[in-house]
Motif scaffolding. Structure first.
Motif, mmCIF file in Angstrom:
data_model
loop_
_atom_site.group_PDB
_atom_site.id
_atom_site.type_symbol
_atom_site.label_atom_id
_atom_site.label_comp_id
_atom_site.label_asym_id
_atom_site.label_seq_id
_atom_site.Cartn_x
_atom_site.Cartn_y
_atom_site.Cartn_z
ATOM 1 N N VAL A 339 -3.126 -122.008 61.836
ATOM 2 C CA VAL A 339 -1.756 -122.404 61.547
ATOM 3 C C VAL A 339 -1.233 -123.245 62.707
ATOM 4 C CG1 VAL A 339 0.602 -121.605 61.087
ATOM 5 C CG2 VAL A 339 -1.356 -120.310 60.194
ATOM 6 N N ILE A 369 -2.902 -124.822 57.981
ATOM 7 C CA ILE A 369 -1.600 -124.587 57.375
ATOM 8 C C ILE A 369 -0.542 -125.192 58.290
ATOM 9 C CG2 ILE A 369 0.086 -122.866 56.640
ATOM 10 C CD1 ILE A 369 -2.189 -121.000 55.975
ATOM 11 N N SER A 371 3.207 -125.574 59.331
ATOM 12 C CA SER A 371 4.393 -124.747 59.152
ATOM 13 C C SER A 371 5.483 -125.189 60.112
ATOM 14 C CB SER A 371 4.034 -123.276 59.369
ATOM 15 O OG SER A 371 5.097 -122.433 58.964
ATOM 16 N N ILE A 392 3.327 -125.047 54.330
ATOM 17 C CA ILE A 392 4.165 -123.882 54.040
ATOM 18 C C ILE A 392 5.171 -123.803 55.185
ATOM 19 C CG2 ILE A 392 4.250 -121.408 53.555
ATOM 20 C CD1 ILE A 392 1.270 -121.519 52.889
ATOM 21 N N ALA A 398 3.963 -118.506 55.602
ATOM 22 C CA ALA A 398 2.668 -119.092 55.957
ATOM 23 C C ALA A 398 1.673 -118.022 56.374
ATOM 24 C CB ALA A 398 2.861 -120.109 57.088
ATOM 25 N N SER A 401 0.159 -116.031 53.489
ATOM 26 C CA SER A 401 -0.508 -116.847 52.479
ATOM 27 C C SER A 401 -1.863 -116.249 52.076
ATOM 28 C CB SER A 401 -0.736 -118.258 53.024
ATOM 29 O OG SER A 401 -1.596 -118.994 52.176
#
Length: 433
Positions: A339, A369, A371, A392, A398, A401
Motif C-alpha cells: 500500500v 494499492i 490510498s 482505494i 484499503a 481490501s
C-alpha cells in the motif's frame, strides 16, 4: 545593594515569573489538546508559551548541554538513536536527558519539550532545518549533526541553498564557540556549509539519491562523481576524507576501530544514521560500547518501521516525504501487494510534482494499492511506469481490501509506505499514536 543590582535582580525575577506563567498556560493548552483528541499538544503548548513570553525559546535553550540533529531525512531516527546512546552512557534515570521524541522540531515544539524539564542538563533536540540558525545562535550546542540536504516540498523549506547559507552564516558567527559538527561528507551543500564550522567530524553516508546535488554550491559548476566520490572541476570544493563510514554492519573509524552496529532498524540509511549518532556520542564522551548498547534498543522511532493491526490487517509502517526518502524506503517495502498512501496537506507539502522524480520501476510485477486523499495523483504516476495498481482512497478500507487476503501473516506484514499525514492517521488507527 546598589540600585543597578536591585534592578537586575528584579528584572530576573520578573522574567522567571513571566516564563513560569507562560509555561503553565502552555501545559494547560497541551493537556486540552490531548484530552480532545486533537494531537500531542506539543505545538499548541509551545505556541501559547511563546505568545505569552516571546523570549521563552532563548531562555529555555540556554545553559544546557545541547546536541542538535537536523537534515531533510533521518533526523527523527538519528535523534532517537543519539538519545538512547547518551542515556545509556550516562546511566540516565530520566532526569538528566530531555528530547523531543515526538518529532515536534520547530520553535514551538522545542519550547514545549524544554519546558517539561527545566532542570535537565542535557537536551537532544531534533531540529527543523528552519530552526538550525537560531539553535546555534541562542543555544550554543555542543554537538550539531548535519545529515543531508534534499529537495523538500516547495511550500515547506523552499530553496535548499537559502537554508545552507543561513547555516553557514550561523556557524561563522559562532566562531571558536561554535559546535562540534558531525556532518555527511557525501553531501556537497553540507560540506560547503561546514567550511565555516569550528571543527567537523566527517561521516561518509553513501546515499542512494544524489540528484539534489548536481551543482557546486560554492561556484555553480557541475559536480563530477567518480567511484562514489564527488568533486568540483571549477573550484577547490571536494568530498573530504571520512572520519567514519559503514562497512557491512560495522561503523568504522579512520583510526581503524570497528564497531558492530546490530540495529533493530532496517535499511542501509539507518546504518549511516547510527554511525552519525555514534560519532556524536563519542564526541560527547560516551564510550562506543555504551552508545551502541543504547542504540540497539531503538525499535520504531515515532512509529517508523512499527507493526500494527489496522482493519484486521497486520502492517509495517514506512514514512517517506520526498524523492530521496522514497528512493531509500521503497526497497524496504517487499510485500506483494503493498500500500502506498499520499496526501497533500501542510505536513506533506501541497506540491506533489516530486512523485515524478521517484523511480517506481522496482514495483514492476507487484500489485499496489494507492490510498490517501491524493491517491489518484499517485495512480497516474504508476500508470506511466506500467505498475499494476488499484485506487482505494480511504486508508481503513484499503487495509480491509480482499486484495490483501492470504498475503500476510504476523511474521510477514503488509508494507505501507506513506507521506506524513496518512502516516499519522495509520499510527492512530493502529493504536500507536
Amino acid at each position: 545593594m546598589s540600585s543597578e543590582s536591585r534592578f537586575l535582580r528584579h528584572s530576573r525575577q520578573r522574567s522567571s515569573f513571566r516564563l513560569g506563567t507562560a509555561l503553565l498556560a502552555g501545559r494547560t493548552a497541551a493537556l486540552a489538546s490531548r484530552l480532545t483528541g486533537r494531537g500531542s499538544g506539543a505545538s499548541i503548548g509551545g505556541r501559547v508559551t511563546t505568545t505569552l513570553d516571546p523570549k521563552a525559546f532563548a531562555e529555555l535553550i540556554a545553559s544546557r548541554r545541547i546536541a542538535a540533529v537536523t537534515g531533510t531525512n533521518g533526523k527523527t531516527t538519528t535523534t532517537h538513536l543519539l538519545t538512547a546512546a547518551i542515556r545509556n552512557g550516562l546511566g540516565d534515570d530520566g532526569s538528566q536527558v530531555i528530547t523531543n521524541a515526538d518529532g515536534a522540531n520547530l520553535h514551538h515544539g522545542i519550547v514545549s519539550t524544554l519546558g517539561r524539564s527545566l532542570h535537565a542538563p542535557v537536551a537532544i533536540l531534533e531540529t527543523d532545518e528552519r530552526v538550525v540558525a537560531d539553535t546555534v545562535r541562542l543555544g550554543h550546542p555542543e554537538i550539531l549533526v548535519l545529515l543531508n540536504f534534499s529537495r523538500e516540498q516547495s511550500d515547506h523549506n523552499h530553496e535548499m541553498a537559502f537554508l545552507g547559507r543561513d547555516w553557514r552564516a550561523a556557524l561563522a558567527a559562532a566562531g571558536p564557540d561554535g559546535p562540534m559538527v558531525i556532518a555527511s561528507s557525501a553531501d556537497p551543500l553540507i560540506v560547503w556549509v561546514c567550511q565555516r564550522a569550528r571543527a567537523v567530524v566527517w561521516v561518509d553516508t553513501n546515499p542512494r539519491w544524489t540528484a539534489d546535488s548536481t551543482l557546486c554550491p560554492n561556484c555553480g559548476g557541475v559536480l563530477i562523481r567518480e567511484t562514489a566520490r564527488w568533486h568540483c572541476p571549477d573550484c577547490p570544493l571536494s568530498q573530504p576524507e571520512a572520519d567514519w563510514w559503514v562497512d557491512g554492519d560495522e561503523a568504522v573509524s579512520r583510526k581503524g576501530d570497528r564497531h558492530r552496529l546490530g540495529l533493530q532498524l532496517p535499511g542501509h540509511f539507518n546504518l549511516t544514521n547510527a554511525t552519525c549518532a555514534l560519532a556524536a556520542a563519542v564526541e560527547i564522551g560516551i564510550s562506543p560500547d555504551a552508545a551502541l548498547a543504547g542504540m540497539r534498543t531503538v525499535i520504531s522511532p515515532a512509529g517508523r518501521y512499527a507493526t500494527a493491526t489496522v482493519s484486521g490487517t497486520t502492517v509495517q509502517l514506512l514514512l517517506a516525504n520526498n524523492p530521496a526518502s522514497w528512493t531509500e524506503c521503497l526497497p524496504l517495502a517487499v510485500s506483494d501487494p503493498l500500500v502506498l498512501a499520499i496526501d497533500a496537506a501542510a505536513g506533506d507539502g501541497r506540491d506533489l510534482s516530486w512523485l515524478w522524480d521517484v523511480d517506481f520501476g522496482e514495483l514492476t510485477g507487484r500489485t499496489v494499492i494507492c490510498s490517501g486523499p491524493r491517491a489518484l495523483d499517485l495512480a497516474v504516476r504508476l500508470d506511466y511506469s506500467g505498475i499494476d495498481h488499484v485506487v482505494i482512497e480511504d486508508l481503513a478500507e484499503a487495509l480491509d481490501s480482499p486484495l490483501l487476503d492470504g498475503h500476510w501473516d504476523a511474521d510477514h506484514p503488509i508494507d505501507v509506505l506513506s507521506s506524513s499525514t496518512p502516516f499519522q492517521q495509520l499510527r492512530q488507527l493502529g493504536g500507536l499514536a
